[in-house]
Design a protein around this motif. Structure first.
Motif, short mmCIF file in Angstrom:
data_model
loop_
_atom_site.label_atom_id
_atom_site.label_comp_id
_atom_site.label_asym_id
_atom_site.label_seq_id
_atom_site.Cartn_x
_atom_site.Cartn_y
_atom_site.Cartn_z
N GLN A 189 0.82 -1.21 0.00
CA GLN A 189 0.00 0.00 0.00
C GLN A 189 0.86 1.26 0.00
O GLN A 189 1.93 1.30 0.60
CB GLN A 189 -0.94 0.01 1.21
N SER A 199 -6.86 1.88 4.87
CA SER A 199 -5.95 0.73 4.76
C SER A 199 -6.70 -0.59 4.69
O SER A 199 -6.38 -1.46 3.86
CB SER A 199 -4.99 0.72 5.96
N MET A 235 -8.48 -1.24 1.31
CA MET A 235 -7.54 -1.54 0.23
C MET A 235 -7.02 -2.97 0.33
O MET A 235 -6.71 -3.60 -0.67
CB MET A 235 -6.36 -0.55 0.27
N HIS A 248 -7.43 -3.75 -8.45
CA HIS A 248 -7.57 -2.66 -7.48
C HIS A 248 -6.44 -1.68 -7.68
O HIS A 248 -5.27 -2.04 -7.64
CB HIS A 248 -7.54 -3.23 -6.05
N ALA A 297 -5.54 0.84 -5.76
CA ALA A 297 -5.03 1.55 -4.60
C ALA A 297 -3.70 1.04 -4.12
O ALA A 297 -3.11 1.59 -3.23
CB ALA A 297 -6.06 1.48 -3.47
N GLY A 298 -3.22 -0.03 -4.70
CA GLY A 298 -2.00 -0.60 -4.18
C GLY A 298 -0.74 -0.05 -4.81
O GLY A 298 0.36 -0.48 -4.51
#
Length: 566
Positions: free
Chosen positions: A177, A200, A203, A279, A281-282
């Protein structure tokens, strides 16, 4: 000139090899699909009388017990695994480096081994209750003590050995992350806990869900723990119907119900992995440095991380070692050497066959991508979601029918009795292992194969290499660590596997897992500790291998920023 001709002959394309690869991959996929098709056909052809009897008598009880186990284990593994992963990833406190590895160690234990250890420790004649009675002077009827041999006890054993699935995947997700989203939430007024729950944790949700679903699939596949604790689930019902009641149709119909649930979980796990893959967001714009804990916060983090390691690894090892020392079991006796030899033979043969099939499927998918090769790879992975008891029933039904038909034909035509050639053989058991653990081998092989750029294949083919030469000279040397990892994982999984081994093993062919289960079933827990310790010791190998592959912790020097936990 001769050397040039020889090199040209070696590099000449082998026209039959792609067809052979495709045939081998399709055969491997068909073997993985066979148990599921056989279970479905046997269940549907078994008639409604058996099904009606099951619905009226045991089906509801099996469903409720299995569902309760799934709920308890999924909740426990998510809480322990996610909390431990966050602490060791995002904070620093004394001993955190040891906990990073120690929290994964319970994965080395089969749940039934923990069940033996805690039964000896917590049962009425165990040291805990005996000491309590000595200190208080109370008799057996003067106090209440939680019953370890119960559904909550089985859920606790499974949670202690399966939470590392969530821990490992959640830890990897937290490490990947970016600090940007977390710091933005803090800048907008969120507290540290608020930023964790609102940024957090969402995600990392796909990774956490994937780990929880893996734990749930292992839960519904478990037989040793629930059978020893007397919990009636689908897994124990299949074994009872097949052996105790000799009801093949009932076993097949129970297996079909469990298979449907397992396939639903496999579909959910695949959706979860797909969500994690897409995803956004990483992405690592900025690493989030771990916060330094001191005082009571550091002490609290140590306690929270130490408890799963203590109850999931250290205490069982101590209890089993103490039991083994006074058991009178000789690990070097010819009898135990036979158990070890049988276990190693099965595990070695299964690892070799499974890795070879994984190479065929994986390389064929890379060489000739398309619906057929992709379908074979997807089908081969389904076996991991199918419990060992279901695979055993699904293989015994068609091969027993084949053996009986062949014996009738040979006896009627030539007057020769062939008996059971395939059913009850070691090789049918090895095929069951291959079906069960093909996904583990394929995942390890594909992970390594993804690191080989397609340009390397193009260069090899441009230089005249055949597909076989490309696999032998380019892929396998690069993939040696991945192939060895796949073989090791399958080897250890087979050493621990119990339900399929109990149902399908040849007569008088016992393994360490079977010996441990048999001794524990006879209430000879001290004797069961010896093979259980050997199984756990072998299980440490892949755990250590996985721990070595864990991502490195980010340090404060890389970013100069650390989150506040106040």
């Amino acid at each position: 000139m001769a050397s040039t001709a020889k090199a040209s002959a070696l590099n000449r394309p082998v026209r039959w090899l792609p067809a052979a690869l495709k045939a081998g991959a399709l055969l491997s996929g068909a073997l993985c699909l066979l148990p599921m098709v056989a279970v479905a056909l046997a269940a549907l052809l078994g008639g409604t009388d058996t099904l009606s009897h099951l619905i009226e008598t045991v089906l509801g009880r099996y469903a409720m017990a299995t569902g309760a186990l799934v709920i308890l284990v999924s909740a426990g593994t998510v809480l322990i695994g996610t909390g431990a992963a966050w602490l060791v990833t995002m904070t620093r406190f004394p001993g955190v480096r040891l906990f990073e590895i120690g929290l994964a160690l319970p994965l080395a234990f089969p749940a039934y081994v923990l069940a033996y250890a805690y039964t000896d420790l917590l049962d009425h004649p165990g040291i805990v209750q005996t000491t309590f009675r000595d200190l208080t002077g109370w008799g057996p009827r003067d106090y209440w003590f939680p019953e370890v041999r119960s559904l909550p006890g089985a859920a606790a054993m499974l949670t202690l050995v399966l939470y590392p699935y969530v821990y490992l995947l959640a830890r990897a997700a937290f490490l990947q992350q970016s600090a940007t989203a977390y710091l933005a939430a803090r800048a907008l007024g969120r507290s540290a806990w608020g930023a964790f729950f609102r940024v957090s944790l969402p995600m990392a949700r796909p990774a956490i869900a994937g780990g929880a679903l893996l734990a749930v699939m292992e839960t519904i596949a478990d037989f040793g723990t629930v059978a020893y604790f007397g919990v009636q689930t689908f897994a124990t019902g299949i074994y009872t119907s097949w052996f105790s009641l000799a009801d093949r149709s009932g076993a097949a119909q129970l297996a079909l119900a469990l298979l449907a649930f397992a396939l639903l979980l496999a579909m959910l796990e695949r959706i979860s992995r797909g969500a994690a893959r897409h995803h956004g967001a990483g992405a690592r714009f900025e690493r989030l440095a771990p916060a330094h804990l001191t005082g009571t916060r550091a002490a609290g983090a140590i306690v929270l991380c130490a408890l799963p390691v203590l109850f999931g690894f250290i205490l069982p090892v101590v209890v089993l070692a103490e039991m083994a020392i006074g058991s009178g079991q000789d690990l070097l006796s010819p009898r135990y050497l036979g158990f070890i030899r049988n276990s190693v033979t099965l595990a070695g043969a299964a690892a070799l066959l499974t890795v070879l099939a994984a190479i065929l499927i994986g390389f064929n998918q890379r060489l000739t991508p398309g619906p057929v090769s992709n379908g074979a790879a997807h089908i081969a992975r389904i076996g991991y979601a199918v419990p060992g008891g279901v695979i055993a029933v699904g293989l015994l039904v068609p091969f027993a029918a084949f053996d009986n038909a062949l014996d009738a034909f040979m006896q009627g035509t030539f007057g020769v009795k062939t008996g059971l050639l395939i059913t009850g053989s070691i090789w049918l058991l090895v095929i069951a292992y291959m079906v069960r653990f093909m996904a583990a081998a394929l995942n390890a092989y594909d992970g390594g194969q993804a690191s080989i750029h397609t340009n390397m294949d193009a260069v090899a083919r441009t230089l005249g290499s055949s597909p076989g030469a490309m696999l032998r000279r380019v892929h396998l040397p690069i993939l040696r660590p991945s192939v060895l990892t796949a073989a090791l994982i399958v080897f250890v999984d087979v050493m621990k596997e119990l339900p399929a081994t109990l149902i399908m093993r040849p007569f008088n062919f016992d393994t360490l897992a079977v010996q441990a289960y048999r001794l524990a079933s006879d209430e000879r827990l001290a004797g069961a500790a010896v093979p259980s310790l050997v199984i756990a010791a072998v299980g440490l190998l892949p755990v250590i291998l996985v721990c070595r592959g864990l991502g490195h912790r980010p340090n404060a020097a890389e970013t100069g920023m650390a989150p506040e936990l106040s």
